[in-house]
Design a protein around this motif. Structure first.
Motif, PDB file in Angstrom:
ATOM      1  N   ALA A  55       0.833  -1.197   0.000  1.00  0.00           N
ATOM      2  CA  ALA A  55       0.000   0.000   0.000  1.00  0.00           C
ATOM      3  C   ALA A  55       0.870   1.251   0.000  1.00  0.00           C
ATOM      4  CB  ALA A  55      -0.904  -0.001   1.231  1.00  0.00           C
ATOM      5  N   GLY A  75      -1.379   5.844   2.318  1.00  0.00           N
ATOM      6  CA  GLY A  75      -2.661   5.197   2.098  1.00  0.00           C
ATOM      7  C   GLY A  75      -3.248   5.461   0.728  1.00  0.00           C
ATOM      8  N   ASP A  76      -2.832   6.566   0.110  1.00  0.00           N
ATOM      9  CA  ASP A  76      -3.257   6.882  -1.254  1.00  0.00           C
ATOM     10  C   ASP A  76      -2.039   7.368  -2.024  1.00  0.00           C
ATOM     11  OD1 ASP A  76      -3.403   9.383   0.392  1.00  0.00           O
ATOM     12  OD2 ASP A  76      -3.842  10.265  -1.566  1.00  0.00           O
ATOM     13  N   THR A  91      -6.427   4.929  -4.089  1.00  0.00           N
ATOM     14  CA  THR A  91      -6.354   4.736  -2.644  1.00  0.00           C
ATOM     15  C   THR A  91      -6.277   3.244  -2.362  1.00  0.00           C
ATOM     16  OG1 THR A  91      -7.649   6.728  -2.217  1.00  0.00           O
ATOM     17  CG2 THR A  91      -7.526   5.100  -0.446  1.00  0.00           C
ATOM     18  N   GLY A  92      -5.339   2.843  -1.493  1.00  0.00           N
ATOM     19  CA  GLY A  92      -5.186   1.432  -1.161  1.00  0.00           C
ATOM     20  C   GLY A  92      -4.135   0.759  -2.021  1.00  0.00           C
TER      21      GLY A  92
END
Length: 216
Positions: free
Chosen positions: A30, A34-35, A66-67
């Motif tokens: 990831a 987070g993004d 995101t992710g």
């Protein structure tokens, strides 16, 4: 894909992105925060789509997600600039390949896109040093992406900081996949509802070598 001709592209790819160095995405993890959002650039050194020659053309995309995009739990938003120097047949060929309709690795990459923001034709300036000490791309007034190869106090003279066989390679699987780590010294973008400006974050360069329509 019965009507898709045999095609082949090889050249340079790089990105500059929001993540800290090194970007976790090319380790199939990831993003740092987070993004992720960033600029992706392809320079075709040699290319053919059937009898259409694509040598020297450039493609630049702005993207965000995101992710962990490699885990299958997210899709990217993307907008693509194609080289305005391409003639009509070259433009059609580039859109077929990068849109995923012509098979090969780009078809799999296209499956990671969930929001296509649009396509434009623009003047794309591209440079890469022969020794991979730096790389850059620019669309005047819209996008600037420049990076220098990462160095440090224990980097041997003339040697690059590289990752072999990256787990999340944006240019696809390859026995010769090598990512050269860089640091972004300019990362500005304004287009397709994306807008950012920063420096000092991750960048990486990889060569690409794709064929289609049958090869992955």
């Amino acid at each position: 894909m019965a009507d898709v001709p045999q095609w082949h592209l090889s050249g340079d790819w790089f990105d500059v992105c929001k993540c800290n160095i090194p970007c976790p995405c090319y380790f199939a993890q990831a993003p740092t925060f987070g993004d992720c959002e960033g600029t992706l650039v392809w320079h075709i050194r040699e290319g053919r789509y059937g009898d259409v020659v694509l040598d020297g053309l450039n493609i630049l995309a702005l993207s965000a997600f995101t992710g962990n995009i490699w885990a299958g739990d997210t899709k990217a938003a993307i907008g693509i600039f194609f080289d305005e120097n391409a003639d009509e047949r070259q433009r059609e060929a580039l859109q077929e390949i990068f849109g995923g309709q012509a098979g090969g690795w780009p078809a799999g990459f296209a499956e990671l896109i969930g929001d296509m923001r649009g396509i434009e034709f623009a003047p794309i300036e591209f440079e890469v040093a022969d020794d991979l000490g730096s790389w850059s791309a620019r669309i005047p007034g819209r996008v600037e992406a420049r990076a220098e190869a990462l160095t440090g106090p224990t980097t041997l003279p003339g040697q690059l900081v590289q990752v072999h066989n990256p787990a999340g390679s944006e240019v696809g699987p390859s026995t010769s996949a090598v990512a050269t780590q860089g640091v972004a010294i300019a990362d500005r973008a304004d287009g397709f509802e994306f807008q950012w400006e920063r420096t000092g974050q991750s960048s990486k360069h990889m060569a690409f070598d794709w064929s289609g329509p049958d090869q992955p």
